[in-house]
Design an enzyme around this catalytic site. Structure first.
Site, PDB file in Angstrom:
ATOM      1  N   ALA A  75      -0.301  -3.519  -2.371  1.00 27.10           N
ATOM      2  CA  ALA A  75      -0.236  -2.066  -2.587  1.00 27.10           C
ATOM      3  C   ALA A  75       0.299  -1.426  -1.311  1.00 27.10           C
ATOM      4  CB  ALA A  75      -1.632  -1.552  -2.878  1.00 27.10           C
ATOM      5  N   GLY A  93      -1.891  -6.633  -4.311  1.00 29.08           N
ATOM      6  CA  GLY A  93      -1.340  -6.130  -5.572  1.00 29.08           C
ATOM      7  C   GLY A  93      -0.177  -6.986  -6.052  1.00 29.08           C
ATOM      8  N   GLU A 113      -1.673  -9.714  -7.839  1.00 30.69           N
ATOM      9  CA  GLU A 113      -2.185  -9.174  -9.111  1.00 30.69           C
ATOM     10  C   GLU A 113      -1.058  -9.178 -10.150  1.00 30.69           C
ATOM     11  OE1 GLU A 113      -5.291  -8.161  -9.684  1.00 30.69           O
ATOM     12  OE2 GLU A 113      -6.162  -7.225  -7.892  1.00 30.69           O
ATOM     13  N   GLU A 148      -7.010  -8.181   0.707  1.00 33.68           N
ATOM     14  CA  GLU A 148      -7.684  -6.879   0.642  1.00 33.68           C
ATOM     15  C   GLU A 148      -8.926  -6.838   1.525  1.00 33.68           C
ATOM     16  OE1 GLU A 148      -6.305  -8.429  -1.819  1.00 33.68           O
ATOM     17  OE2 GLU A 148      -5.525  -7.097  -3.370  1.00 33.68           O
TER      18      GLU A 148
HETATM   19  C1  LIG Z   1     -10.474   4.889 -10.690  1.00 36.55           C
HETATM   20  C2  LIG Z   1      -9.961   3.955  -9.630  1.00 36.55           C
HETATM   21  C3  LIG Z   1      -9.592   2.640 -10.211  1.00 36.55           C
HETATM   22  C4  LIG Z   1      -9.330   1.693  -9.135  1.00 36.55           C
HETATM   23  C5  LIG Z   1      -8.071   0.983  -9.421  1.00 36.55           C
HETATM   24  C6  LIG Z   1      -7.666   0.311  -8.192  1.00 36.55           C
HETATM   25  C7  LIG Z   1      -6.382  -0.378  -8.425  1.00 36.55           C
HETATM   26  C8  LIG Z   1      -6.068  -1.110  -7.141  1.00 36.55           C
HETATM   27  C9  LIG Z   1      -5.064  -2.082  -7.445  1.00 36.55           C
HETATM   28  C10 LIG Z   1      -4.555  -2.862  -6.541  1.00 36.55           C
HETATM   29  C11 LIG Z   1      -4.958  -2.857  -5.172  1.00 36.55           C
HETATM   30  C12 LIG Z   1      -4.310  -3.639  -4.330  1.00 36.55           C
HETATM   31  C13 LIG Z   1      -4.756  -3.667  -2.938  1.00 36.55           C
HETATM   32  C14 LIG Z   1      -3.711  -4.231  -2.029  1.00 36.55           C
HETATM   33  O1  LIG Z   1      -2.730  -4.760  -2.395  1.00 36.55           O
HETATM   34  S1  LIG Z   1      -4.084  -4.016  -0.416  1.00 36.55           S
HETATM   35  C15 LIG Z   1      -2.680  -4.667   0.412  1.00 36.55           C
HETATM   36  C16 LIG Z   1      -2.707  -6.126   0.437  1.00 36.55           C
HETATM   37  N1  LIG Z   1      -1.627  -6.596   1.270  1.00 36.55           N
HETATM   38  C17 LIG Z   1      -1.774  -6.747   2.561  1.00 36.55           C
HETATM   39  O2  LIG Z   1      -2.805  -6.521   3.124  1.00 36.55           O
HETATM   40  C18 LIG Z   1      -0.558  -7.225   3.312  1.00 36.55           C
HETATM   41  C19 LIG Z   1      -0.382  -6.441   4.550  1.00 36.55           C
HETATM   42  N2  LIG Z   1       0.815  -6.849   5.251  1.00 36.55           N
HETATM   43  C20 LIG Z   1       0.874  -7.972   5.984  1.00 36.55           C
HETATM   44  O3  LIG Z   1      -0.045  -8.747   6.083  1.00 36.55           O
HETATM   45  C21 LIG Z   1       2.151  -8.220   6.700  1.00 36.55           C
HETATM   46  O4  LIG Z   1       2.809  -6.996   6.835  1.00 36.55           O
HETATM   47  C22 LIG Z   1       3.078  -9.223   6.015  1.00 36.55           C
HETATM   48  C23 LIG Z   1       3.356  -8.845   4.588  1.00 36.55           C
HETATM   49  C24 LIG Z   1       2.471 -10.621   6.069  1.00 36.55           C
HETATM   50  C25 LIG Z   1       4.445  -9.240   6.775  1.00 36.55           C
HETATM   51  O5  LIG Z   1       4.199  -9.483   8.138  1.00 36.55           O
HETATM   52  P1  LIG Z   1       5.339  -9.195   9.230  1.00 36.55           P
HETATM   53  O6  LIG Z   1       6.607  -9.773   8.774  1.00 36.55           O
HETATM   54  O7  LIG Z   1       4.780  -9.615  10.529  1.00 36.55           O
HETATM   55  O8  LIG Z   1       5.574  -7.637   9.213  1.00 36.55           O
HETATM   56  P2  LIG Z   1       4.615  -6.455   9.690  1.00 36.55           P
HETATM   57  O9  LIG Z   1       3.211  -6.794   9.487  1.00 36.55           O
HETATM   58  O10 LIG Z   1       5.026  -6.061  11.053  1.00 36.55           O
HETATM   59  O11 LIG Z   1       4.981  -5.315   8.660  1.00 36.55           O
HETATM   60  C26 LIG Z   1       6.284  -4.722   8.642  1.00 36.55           C
HETATM   61  C27 LIG Z   1       6.107  -3.262   8.300  1.00 36.55           C
HETATM   62  O12 LIG Z   1       5.611  -3.148   6.973  1.00 36.55           O
HETATM   63  C28 LIG Z   1       4.417  -2.360   6.961  1.00 36.55           C
HETATM   64  N3  LIG Z   1       3.560  -2.881   5.912  1.00 36.55           N
HETATM   65  C29 LIG Z   1       3.202  -4.163   5.715  1.00 36.55           C
HETATM   66  N4  LIG Z   1       2.434  -4.276   4.655  1.00 36.55           N
HETATM   67  C30 LIG Z   1       2.299  -3.042   4.137  1.00 36.55           C
HETATM   68  C31 LIG Z   1       1.622  -2.528   2.997  1.00 36.55           C
HETATM   69  N5  LIG Z   1       0.955  -3.294   2.149  1.00 36.55           N
HETATM   70  N6  LIG Z   1       1.689  -1.195   2.784  1.00 36.55           N
HETATM   71  C32 LIG Z   1       2.392  -0.384   3.603  1.00 36.55           C
HETATM   72  N7  LIG Z   1       3.077  -0.834   4.696  1.00 36.55           N
HETATM   73  C33 LIG Z   1       3.014  -2.144   4.952  1.00 36.55           C
HETATM   74  C34 LIG Z   1       3.842  -2.551   8.355  1.00 36.55           C
HETATM   75  O13 LIG Z   1       2.984  -1.500   8.663  1.00 36.55           O
HETATM   76  C35 LIG Z   1       5.089  -2.563   9.187  1.00 36.55           C
HETATM   77  O14 LIG Z   1       5.493  -1.215   9.310  1.00 36.55           O
HETATM   78  P3  LIG Z   1       6.128  -0.681  10.648  1.00 36.55           P
HETATM   79  O15 LIG Z   1       7.391  -1.451  10.850  1.00 36.55           O
HETATM   80  O16 LIG Z   1       6.316   0.766  10.419  1.00 36.55           O
HETATM   81  O17 LIG Z   1       5.131  -0.970  11.724  1.00 36.55           O
END
Ligand SMILES: CCCCCCCC/C=C\C=C\CC(=O)SCCNC(=O)CCNC(=O)[C@H](O)C(C)(C)COP(=O)(O)OP(=O)(O)OC[C@H]1O[C@@H](n2cnc3c(N)ncnc32)[C@H](O)[C@@H]1OP(=O)(O)O
Length: 718
Positions: free
Chosen positions: A60, A99, A102, A122
């Protein structure tokens, strides 16, 4: 955000939201529209979901958390995939996380390239999978794997994921081409039974056994964290409840966690960790400065720190010359490196191959001549300016002109060390935290003449050796130790006034610090702090006696010296502030003899013991550190509060679920923090660290939100 195209009889939904194809609102809309379009398109008999660029959706969009959620939710998109009249294939590369996984589990088939990784991270954001992941994963993998994967957030390599049953096929070559072929093949197969909700959770009757084992494990491994426990509970419900009831249970737990302070803090920490990579210094930044290549290294000094640093470099595949002044010290360093490596292999932290390669990369030497061609040197000798200057003067004469010369000083101003060389632009601080092979913080320090190129090199080196590098400007103590000074001085003052070491440690441990300050002192050695105090006194041109109550105009407590005089150095002598089961033991118990030392110290100085509340213990330690944190910001030692928080999380194991001391202060409210600091300034005079900081006062008075603090920092510097 999601490109729709048709190739023969296959619709391709290409998610295009760089850098990680996060499932933000526009992507969810795109997927929904794409699935609906594919279902209606008469040319189409199957659908592929794939990511453009480097990855399948990595989750997400975390930036949307805490904002009003906009439909369609991920669950609704997933339900459309699940009930689609045509088979849907998730074609996975890069990181298929949260997500993203998912979506893949809602799909009817999952194929992946071998380099792909899947997982539900998560939990690292204080959450659990919220779109049914906890209910579907266990149906595929069984309960133990699902409980472990979801509560750890581990990224699982594709091959392992295939073993677990998460991936149907590992493919090679061009992913889209292979996926098109696969999607055509499955068109003729019945696919309704591929829907995971209709599967039965394997060995559901053993849920109690699995859940209690998993809970014991997570409570130990992730002490204090709420989400891992909830993750186990959610998976558990997949075996105990119907699918619909399990989904509801998961949603309730998700909402509960989402509203907790822990989730907010952990999500803050996620972005803070990335923010600190965007370093800036006068004359350069991460955008403009190019790192020099580092292909060979040398470590000067084979003591505990030097050997630990060598392990970090060797583990990353870098050749290391380990230099000592005599054979005895050198051999003891080599032995230490071997034993750290062996221990890491045993714990599964390092592979046998890495350890074997490390042994071939280590070059012990007694000769400075051997290191003349290395790209980077890290000095890790005794914390003494004269000794360090002598080493740097030698390095300056011997090393090639382009070599980066680093010092592992924990306190000494880099400018004083670099003055011993003719190339101060190449001199930079690389402060590792003990034990160096374990702690993730690398505090990189620039002096007034350090070049952005040298900084870029050590910032990159930090990443290469799997550390979290934070850049700070040189000053005495830098960021981490400067903030730690009031924090740990207050601990000892509290005992001087009436608290017991156990009471102080308990407050810290209840807050989430892995060890209280007195256990830390016993671990690092009371003789070490004794020696540091003497060094400080020397620099101040004075000496410490039994009568010393002030050092450099600041309150001083000699209790540490009394423990030192009694030969109680901590764990290494089997007794210090605590008693241990043996020399080098780890189990700390209260010791009447230690209590006696403290009592007689108080009596001899006419101090009347008083009862001190846990609240006071907490505030005196943490608020004095926070006050110093604002001073550090005000002086431009760092550029943003995130640098302070990340330093505490990775340098002092501050609980991530509290975000860091500066984030914590923002949650308490700056006015309250400021008022308490003013209170202690009145009640605890003689400590300069209680002088209320002006920047803190200004931010508190103007009620400036946390995200704006950094802007005020630069203004206050002008
Ligand atoms: C009534 C209510 C009902 C409730 C319903 C709820 C429904 C909910 C449904 C789904 C929920 C889903 C939850 C999730 O999915 S939580 C997110 C899970 N994913 C993660 O945690 C992954 C996070 N990211 C990482 O681990 C890494 O970024 C990775 C993908 C491994 C890549 O690593 P790397 O290549 O080293 O790159 P960076 O970490 O430096 O990231 C690059 C830039 O991208 C931004 N980033 C990364 N992931 C996200 C993300 N998920 N969302 C937004 N932005 C993200 C990161 O900040 C870097 O940005 P910047 O360059 O500006 O620093």
């Amino acid at each position: 955000m999601v490109d729709y195209s048709v190739n023969g009889s296959v619709a391709v939904l290409m998610v295009n939201n760089p850098p990680v194809n996060a499932l933000g609102h526009a992507v969810r809309v795109g997927l929904k529209t794409g699935i609906e379009r594919g279902a209606k398109d008469s040319r189409v008999r199957s659908i592929i979901i794939i990511g453009k660029g480097q990855t399948f959706p990595a989750g997400a969009d975390i930036r949307e958390f805490g904002k009003p959620s906009k439909e369609p939710w991920l669950t609704a998109v997933g339900n459309l995939i699940k009930t689609c009249s045509k088979p849907v294939v998730a074609a996975i590369h890069g990181t298929c996380l949260g997500g993203g996984l998912e979506i893949a589990l809602f799909s009817h088939y999952r194929i992946a390239v071998s380099s792909a990784r899947v997982g539900f991270p998560e939990v690292t954001l204080g959450l659990l999978p919220g779109a049914g992941g906890s209910q579907r994963l266990s149906r595929l993998t069984g309960l133990p794997v699902a409980m472990e994967m979801i509560s750890s957030g581990r990224h699982v390599p594709a091959r392992k994921a295939k073993e677990y049953g998460i991936i149907d096929e590992i493919v090679s070559g061009d992913l889209l081409k292979t996926a098109l072929k696969f999607a055509q093949e499955v068109q003729s197969r019945p696919f309704k039974d591929r829907c995971l909700r209709y599967k039965v959770v394997p060995n559901a009757d053993r849920v109690e056994e699995y859940a209690s084992a998993a809970l014991t494990q997570v409570k130990k491994k992730y002490k204090g964290f709420e989400a891992p426990v909830a993750c186990v509970q959610a998976v558990r419900s997949s075996a105990e409840l119907s699918y619909e009831e399990g989904m509801k249970r998961e949603r309730d737990l998700f909402l509960q966690l989402g509203q907790s302070g822990q989730a907010k803090a952990q999500q803050y920490a996620f972005f803070a960790e990335r923010a600190v990579t965007k370093w800036q210094m006068p004359g350069g930044s991460y955008k403009t400065a190019k790192p020099l290549p580092v292909r060979s290294t040398a470590v000067i000094g084979a003591g505990t720190m030097g050997s630990g640093i060598a392990v970090c470099l060797l583990s990353a595949g870098l050749p290391v010359y380990l230099l000592e002044q005599n054979e005895k010290f050198l051999q003891s360093g080599v032995k230490l490196i071997e034993s750290i490596m062996a221990g890491s292999v045993k714990l599964g932290k390092v592979s046998m191959e890495t350890a074997k390669r490390a042994a071939t990369l280590l070059k012990p030497t007694l000769s400075y001549d051997d290191i003349k061609d290395v790209d980077l040197v890290i000095e890790a000798v005794f914390e003494n300016l004269d000794i360090k200057k002598e080493v740097f003067s030698k390095l300056d004469k011997i090393c090639k002109p382009s070599a980066i010369l680093c010092t592992n000083t924990s306190t000494i101003d880099i400018n004083r060390i670099s003055s011993a060389t003719s190339r101060p632009e190449k001199v930079v601080g690389t402060h590792f935290f003990a034990p160096a092979y374990h702690m993730k913080l690398l505090e990189n320090i620039y002096g007034t003449k350090t070049s952005p190129e040298a900084v870029a090199t050590v910032m990159k080196l930090g990443k290469t050796i799997n550390k979290v590098p934070v850049l700070v400007k040189s000053c005495h103590g830098f960021l981490a130790n400067r903030m730690n000074a009031p924090f740990s001085s207050e601990a000892i003052f509290l005992v001087e006034e009436g608290a017991s070491p156990q009471e102080v440690d308990q407050v810290n441990e209840d807050f989430g610090m892995p060890m209280g300050p007195f256990k830390v002192r016993d671990l690092s050695g009371i003789d070490i702090s004794w020696r540091i105090n003497r060094e400080v006194a020397k620099v101040l041109g004075t000496s410490i006696t039994k009568e010393t109550r002030f050092l450099g105009g600041n309150r001083y407590c000699g209790l540490n010296d009394d423990f030192y005089d009694k030969g109680r150095y901590g764990r290494k002598t089997g007794k210090g502030w605590y008693l241990y089961e043996k020399v080098g033991g780890k189990t700390a118990v209260a010791d009447p003899e230690a209590e006696e030392i403290i009592n007689s110290y108080r009596q001899s100085r006419g101090i009347v013991k008083r009862k001190i509340t846990p609240q006071e213990i907490f505030e005196r330690q943490f608020y004095s550190a926070i006050n110093e944190g604002f001073r550090i910001l005000e002086e431009g030692i760092c550029n943003m509060p995130e640098e302070i928080d990340i330093s505490w999380i990775y340098g002092f194991s501050y609980p991530k679920y509290r975000g860091g001391p500066m984030f914590y202060a923002s949650q308490i409210g700056l006015q309250r923090v400021y008022d308490r600091i003013c209170h202690y300034h009145e009640t605890c005079p003689y400590s300069i660290h209680w002088v209320p900081n002006r920047l803190l006062k200004k931010l508190a008075e103007n009620n400036v939100p946390f995200t704006q603090w950094a802007n005020h920092v630069s203004k206050s510097k002008m």
